[in-house]
Every structure is written in C-alpha cells, then in structure tokens.
Enzyme design. Structure first.
Site, short mmCIF file in Angstrom:
data_model
loop_
_atom_site.label_atom_id
_atom_site.label_comp_id
_atom_site.label_asym_id
_atom_site.label_seq_id
_atom_site.Cartn_x
_atom_site.Cartn_y
_atom_site.Cartn_z
N CYS B 441 0.83 -1.21 0.00
CA CYS B 441 0.00 0.00 0.00
C CYS B 441 0.87 1.26 0.00
O CYS B 441 1.57 1.51 -0.95
CB CYS B 441 -0.98 -0.04 1.17
SG CYS B 441 -2.31 1.13 0.97
N HIS B 543 -3.65 -5.39 1.02
CA HIS B 543 -3.45 -5.80 2.40
C HIS B 543 -3.89 -7.26 2.52
O HIS B 543 -4.83 -7.67 1.85
CB HIS B 543 -4.29 -4.95 3.35
CG HIS B 543 -3.88 -3.51 3.37
ND1 HIS B 543 -2.68 -3.10 3.88
CD2 HIS B 543 -4.51 -2.40 2.92
CE1 HIS B 543 -2.59 -1.78 3.76
NE2 HIS B 543 -3.69 -1.34 3.18
#
Lengths: 281, 606
Positions: B441, B543
């Site tokens: 991310c 994630h």
C-alpha cells in the site's frame, strides 16, 4: 526542627512515581533544601552499590543524584531481588538478609529497620521525599504492605497520589485508590497529580473538580508526557538503554532539568507539594 | 420468481437437511446455519424486520434478504416444514406469507440480547474478551454478532460489500462464526491522520475529517447517536446476542455526557455490561472500584459482572482480594483470567507501541515503523513462519535484516520524508538487490519513482515528490477519493491464489511487471502489484496478501539467512491458525469464567 516529608503513591506500577519523586527532589535542590529520597521497599533487579558498600535500588541512586546528594543504604532499606522460581532475595539496609518466596510475609521482621532508616534520614536532611511501591490499593497485599500504607501507618507521612492518564481511566484509578485506602489513613491523602498528559488541559477540568469534591484531595497539576531517560527500575519494564553516549549521570541530570522546566511551565504546583510536606509529623 | 418457486418446491420435497456442508459456498451466513431453504418460501416477504429494498441496475426497487438469518434457524425450518405439510402448501402458495410467516415470527422472532464489555483502561483486554464471549455463545449454538459503536484504529479491513471497518471487529465476527463481517458491526471508525484530525468513516464509507472538538460537539449528538441506534437495532433483529465492546474507560467523567462509545451505547442497546480490568500493571482493584463508583447510578446498574484479566502467577492468591472487591462494588467478580498466551492479530496500538519484536524465528524481517504506520496486522502471518518481525526505525536495523517490508501508512509523503531524514531511505538503497524488499500500500507507493500530489491532498503542500525509485511506477493524488475493495487474485507466475483488500487514497501508474492477476468476476484481465524478481523487489496495494500461503511462500523463499536459502516449512493458511487460536481463547475463558453467572447475565437458559 524536623525534616519535612512527603510520600508519592501511584495508582499502578509504572505510573511515573519514580520520575515525579526525582523531579521534586530536583526542585528542592534548586531551592537550596537539603533533601534525600526514600523508598521503603523496592522490587528491582537494577541496583546500585553505595560508597559504603550497600546495595540499593537504582531508582533511589538516581533520585539521590537529582537531590544533589550521595546515595546511602537508608534511602532504600528493603530491596527485593527476584531470583526466579518465585523466590526473591531480601536486602536489608543494603545487606543480604534472607531468601523468601513471593508470598511470604516478612514485614514484622524488617519494619523496625525500615523505620530506623527513615528516621535517620529525617535527622540528617531537611526534607525526605518518599516513593511508594506499586499501587497502595492492592487489597490482597495490604496487610503486609511496607512502602505504602505500611509507612503511612508507621510514620504518618502526608501523601500525593500520582495517576497515569496514558492508558485512560485515570479518574477512576485515583478515586478507586482513595476509596480503598483505609479510612483512618484517608486524612493523609492530600493531593493528586495526573502524569503523562498530552493535549489541552482544559478538557480535564470537570473531571478534576469532581475528584477534588469527592475526595478532598487537592489537584497539583498535570505532568506533560515526555520520556525521562531513566534506567527503568520497575521489574515489569524492559530498559532500552537509551542513555546516549555521554556520562550517564550528567545525561540524566540534563534530561531531568529540562523535564522539570517543562513540568513547571505546565503548572505543576511544587509549592503546593512543599506545603503538604510541611504537614508531616 | 418462477425459478425460485421451482427451487422451493425441491426444498420442500427434501425436507430439513440441516447444514449443507457439501455446498461450495457453505457457510454463506454463519457456521451451523440450516441450509434447507437456500431459496426462501417467503420471498419476497417485504417484512422490514428481515430485509430491505435495494436499487437494481435499472433503478428499480428489489427486495433484498441477503442479511436475513431467520430462515436459516433450525427451529424456524422445522416449523415451516411441518406447517407446509399440515396445510398442504406448495411452493408459491400465498399462505406462506399470509399465515406461516406471521406464525413463525410470533414463535421464533425476537430481538437479540445485547451484552457489553467495558474496560477500566485502554488495553484492558476488551477486544479479546468480546472475541472469547462471541465464540463461547456461538459454540452454544446461538447466532452472535460483535459490535463496537466507535473504534479509533488505523487497522481496518474491507467487508465483502466494500465497507471499511476496524480489523478487530472482523476478527470478532470470525469468532462469532459469521461468514461475512458487515458495516453494522462497527458503524463509526475513526482513523487518526497524525495531526489533530481524524478521518471519520460511517457504516463503512468516509464522511470527512473532523477535529476532536467538532467530532464531539457536532457529529456525535446527531449523526453519531443515530448511527449507533440504527446499527444496533439492525443486529439485534438478526442475532440472538450482540456482544458489544466499549472504548477506553467508561468513567471519563470529564466527557461522560459527550461520548457514545461506552455507557451511552449500552443505554441505546439496553445492554448489560461486564467490566474488564487488566491486572498486569497493578492497582486493578482501585481501577475497578473507581470505575464502578464514578459511573452515575442509572448506568451503574447495567454493570453486572467484573472480570479480572491477564493475571500472571498463581491466581489463588488473588481470590481473597476478588471477594473483597465484590463486597466493595456490590457486583460479582465473574472471572479471574490468567494471562493466556494466544497468538491473535495485534490490534491495540498500546500493545504495539510497547513491542518492537514479534515472533522468535530464524529469519529477521525488518518492518519499517512509520510514525503513521497502518494495517500492521498485514505482518502477523509471518509469525506463523520461522521469522522474527522487527519493527525498525533505525537504519542499522535495516542493514542487519534478511528482508525488509515497507508497510502501509496513513500518510505516504510525510512518512517517506521521515525515512529520508533518519537514514532509512539510504539504508534501503544499500540493501536493494541483496535482500527481498516488499512494499504494501503506502510502502508500495513510496517504492515508485515519483509521487504526484498537485492539490496537496496527501502531503503538507502541493507538489511532485521523488519516490525511492525502486520501481518506475508513478502515483497520483488527484482528488479526495479512496479505493476500498476486496481482491481475489492469483500469482502471475502460477504460484497459487491470494486474497486481500485495498484501502488507499492515491492511484499508481504501474510500469513494472505485475505481481498478481485479478480473478474477481467482472475484473478479469486486470493485474495488480509490481515485481522485479531478479532484484527481489515486490510491491502490492493488497493488504492481507501474506495471509494465504502462495505469496508468503514466494516472498520467504527469496530470503537468504547468512547465505542460506530459507526453505519454508509446509505452508499453513493463516485463517486456520486464527480459527484455532479463537477456540483456544474461548477455552481459556470458559475454564476461568463463572459460567453460571455469565449465562445469567447473558440471559442464556440454563
């Protein structure tokens, strides 16, 4: 004239008693008062050896330096050193006394020496700044407590309670501790401090007023959140040795001085604590 | 409608089949569900207790019962089967809706009971207690959901419907046996942004950034209270039990009338409460007594039990104190729980702050500890391997590591600057190509060449910021929008399936070989992530990419420790590890809770 004395109690382990005790020692030193730290009993693996060969808790050695004096065996008459397997070695006035298990009650055995150490410091100094141990409100341990209600009962020392706001529930911790302190000792509970505070103090206002009203203790200020580079003396914490490269004492004192400046700036009422110490027997 | 009728006719013929564990979608609602009516004989019931209208693609109202659990209860199925036989009903008979449903509702529909766990402090053990109670009630055969009205956390997850909620409620929902966590379980999520502002997410969607003052004075009294009420009601209509979690301490008397995370939520839900105190730091009796006594009497009556949690050493020595505490509080101590060594994802920021190292394996994996680190639970699966995860904030720690992870952050540009200032960026340039580096991310965005923030959405000021240049990718923050979605994918090199979720402001123009191929329906052909295999560089927005074995195995297989390749052990699915840990946790609580008293508080029939 007898020395003034005050006892800093904490709502939990690791709530900052040791640091606040050191700050007050430092404040008195700056004021020109001849001051000694005192912790009746201390559970710690970090110890210091005094000039005359006595082993005491590291915390009291640092507090002594903050006070501008040399550490002595009287400053920490009972040192408990965890030895593993539920056993501890008891050091009395800096000399090994015996090994005990965690649940043994040895209070009777050591209390006369503890009191003698305290009395001795009061003869030699103008002020004795005492530190409690853990929480004074451990119902299951209170009968054999030495450093908290033990000293309160033995020597009627006026107390300031330190609460740690970092984890939340600080008002409950202060009020609950005051409630559990035996009624005959409640008159010694004179004030409270909120430690590790960040942000805008005004939001605490209504809570502080309510605690003052409920307990009659005086609010003595918030100490800003700021780590003191202090050797962790609590057996629960792990020291990360963040002392830096310089001389450890000098580094510590520099750090303590800046913490004291900030505590004064944020309005900690050291004069108020000094007045409370003046009510000691 | 005809197709449903055909299916219902078949179902009536087959009778009560209980759970259909053969079904590839099982359990689609909760484990232990009754699958006899996969298609509902009451559809469309139009009963607002059970379903609601949604808009179709053409804008028409369509009755949705995807959240209805009523028809999956054993007692309801048995009753419907029996009545259908007695009345001689065939599929599509209007009497299903006019007669059988009302009768079934009279007998079996009830609002669930709410129980709330409040804590004397942060990190008192509320979250694990809720998870344990959810699992205990679930194992008794009840339909259970967790609930936390307001959670301040940087660890969030995306639900199957694309809502962002706190990670810990997702875990508790798994403990409750629920297949699909939903936005009702955590209607308000606050994500601190590093300054004094927090992004506020309501029912899974961001509504704006608030200061603490605006949040308490403007948001809470109106939308806040309504959101709590609406979502608690939703869950109570569908579950037997809603196990709620408070936030911080319920006795913060300076803001008592302003907050909705504790006793106000209990009042709205009409919940009975259990107070949890962490014994570890000492002073627990005082914390418990003070909490009880500072809560105003009308709310204090809700506190029905106290749990003393996390006791190290012999708990017998604690019992006399517990008895005295009962007397002082007038509330029974229903549990004295020893420290349970259960490995569950780490949520609490305090627990995290105090731990620099997780696991005790051979491979040293340095995770850069950004000041605004988020979703650090991504790294938990590595503790199922032979790894030591070190949260690193010094360049030396990077230089000594066998692999480096750049995790998520709430502020990519500020944390990249932080990394430059403290020398970690230089350390990364030094180890590049020598050890595997994985960016997730925000960490993945940093690995690119340029970060374009023309409107100053992410950084302090508008501008183009140079990235670490490990990849040629460029990222853009063009407007205040956020990607929130779940991904199913597979390794592009054929290594197997991965699953995860994306939560990010900013988008990337990827100029590298992709890491994953998306397999979600409707997104075929899309790719995700970046990889330079020869330089051991990996990056992804996903994630949870390490949760399933495929990518974790790949990443770990690249790691050399003292010149040796780390051949991974047979890979485990992290989901199974968590499932076992939840059972262990519930076992630990059951062994040390006074179960009779707990059942009395919960209202479980003996």
């Amino acid at each position: 004239m007898t020395a003034r004395s005050v006892l800093f109690l904490g709502t939990s382990s690791d709530c900052g008693k040791t640091t606040i005790d050191a700050l007050f020692c430092r404040w008195l030193k700056r004021k020109g008062v001849k001051v000694a730290p005192f912790k009746a009993s201390n559970l710690s693996l970090n110890s210091w050896v005094t000039e005359d060969g006595r082993e005491i808790g590291m915390g009291q050695a640092f507090q002594a330096w903050a006070a501008g004096t040399d550490p002595t065996g009287d400053m920490n008459p009972v040192l408990m050193k965890p030895a593993g397997n539920g056993r501890m070695q008891i050091m009395l006035r800096g000399r090994p006394l015996m090994d005990v298990s965690y649940n043994d009650d040895y209070k009777e055995k050591v209390m006369p020496d503890v009191c003698a150490s305290y009395d001795h410091l009061r003869e030699e100094y103008e002020a004795v700044v005492c530190e409690g141990s853990g929480s004074p409100a451990e119902i299951n341990l209170m009968a054999r407590d030495i450093a908290n209600v033990g000293m309160m009962r033995a020597r009627h020392i006026p107390c300031v309670l330190v609460g740690d706001i970092e984890r939340g529930g600080v008002f409950a911790a202060i009020y609950g501790t005051w409630l559990i302190i035996p009624d005959d000792l409640k008159p010694l509970m004179k004030g409270f401090i909120i430690n590790r505070f960040r942000g805008d103090g005004s939001i605490l206002g209504p809570g502080i007023e309510q605690i003052e009203k409920l307990t009659g203790m005086k609010f003595l200020g918030t100490v800003p959140f700021e780590p003191l580079k202090f050797p962790e003396e609590d057996s629960l914490s792990t020291a990360d040795g963040g002392i830096g490269k310089g001389d450890v004492h000098q580094e510590f004192l520099r750090n303590l001085d800046s913490l004291l400046d900030n505590a004064e700036k944020s309005g900690v009422d050291f004069e108020g604590i000094w007045d409370i110490a003046g009510t000691s027997d | 409608m005809d197709s449903i009728r055909v299916q219902v006719a078949k179902e009536l013929q087959k009778g009560d089949i209980g759970s259909n564990t053969e079904c590839p979608y099982h359990p689609c609602h909760f484990s232990g569900q009754n699958c006899s009516f996969c298609y509902c004989p009451f559809y469309p019931c139009m009963d607002p207790d059970l379903g609601y209208n949604v808009k179709s693609r053409k804008g028409k109202d369509v009755w949705s019962c995807e959240d209805c659990l009523f028809i999956h209860r054993n007692d309801v199925v048995a009753f419907v089967m029996q009545r259908a036989k007695e009345l001689g009903l065939e599929a599509g008979d209007p009497r299903f809706i006019s007669e059988v449903l009302p009768e079934a509702k009279r007998r079996f529909f009830h609002l669930g009971k709410a129980i709330m766990v409040v804590g004397a402090t942060s990190d008192a053990g509320k979250s694990v207690t809720v998870a344990a109670l959810c699992r205990i009630l679930h194992r008794m055969g009840y339909i259970v959901a967790p609930f936390k009205s307001q959670n301040m956390s940087l660890n969030s997850r995306v639900t199957p419907k694309g809502a962002e909620i706190a990670m810990i409620q997702v875990l508790q929902s798994q403990a409750a046996g629920m297949r699909n966590p939903n936005e009702h379980m955590n209607p308000i999520l606050m994500k601190p942004k590093g300054n004094t502002m927090s992004q506020v997410i309501v029912e899974g969607k961001p509504v704006g950034d608030f200061s603490a003052q605006d949040y308490y004075n403007e948001f809470v009294p109106k939308e806040g209270v309504e959101a709590v009420r609406r979502n608690i009601d939703f869950l109570k209509k569908r579950c037997d039990f809603v196990v709620m979690e408070g936030a911080g301490s319920p006795a913060e008397i300076n803001i008592y009338d302003k907050e909705i995370a504790n006793m106000k939520a209990a009042e709205i839900a009409d919940a009975d409460c259990i107070l949890v105190v962490n014994v570890k730091w000492g002073g627990s009796f005082a914390y418990a007594l003070g909490t009880v006594k500072l809560i105003p009497e009308k709310d204090r009556k809700r506190i029905k039990g106290i749990i003393l949690n996390n006791i190290e050493g012999n708990i017998d020595y604690f019992m006399p104190g517990a008895k005295e505490l009962e007397r002082l509080c007038g509330i029974p101590v229903i549990g004295v729980i020893p420290h349970l060594d259960v490995d569950l994802p780490s949520e609490d920021s305090e627990a995290f702050r105090r731990a620099n190292v997780r696991g005790n394996g051979k491979l040293r994996i340095a995770v850069v500890r950004f000041p605004r680190i988020s979703n650090f639970t991504d790294l938990d699966p590595l503790s199922a391997e032979d790894c030591t995860v070190i949260f690193a904030d010094k360049p030396e720690q990077i230089l000594r590591a066998d692999a480096v992870v750049l995790p998520g952050t709430k502020n990519t540009i500020d944390d990249l600057q932080w990394m430059r200032d403290n020398g970690i960026a230089d350390a990364l340039a030094h180890v590049k190509g020598k050890v595997p580096i994985l960016g997730i991310c925000g960490g993945y965005q940093m690995m690119g060449k340029v970060l374009h923030d023309p409107n100053g959405i992410e950084g302090k000021a508008p501008g183009d910021y140079p990235g670490l240049g490990l990849f040629d990718n460029e990222s853009y923050w063009k407007d205040y929008s956020k990607v929130v979605r779940r991904d199913r994918a597979e390794m592009i090199d054929g290594g197997g399936e991965v699953e995860g979720y994306e939560i990010h402001m900013g988008l990337s123009d990827v100029k590298e070989k992709p890491l994953f191929k998306i397999t979600d329906r409707g997104r075929e052909g899309e790719t995700e992530g970046s990889v330079r295999e020869d330089e051991m560089l990996f990056g992804t927005y996903m994630h949870g990419a390490l949760d399933r074995p495929a990518f974790r195995r790949k990443f770990i297989s690249m790691i050399r420790h003292d010149g040796e390749s780390a051949a991974p052990e047979p890979p485990v699915d992290y989901g199974d590890v968590v499932e076992e840990a939840l059972d262990e946790l519930a076992d630990g609580f059951e062994a040390h809770l006074d179960m009779d008293k707990f059942k009395e508080i919960a209202g479980v029939p003996r």
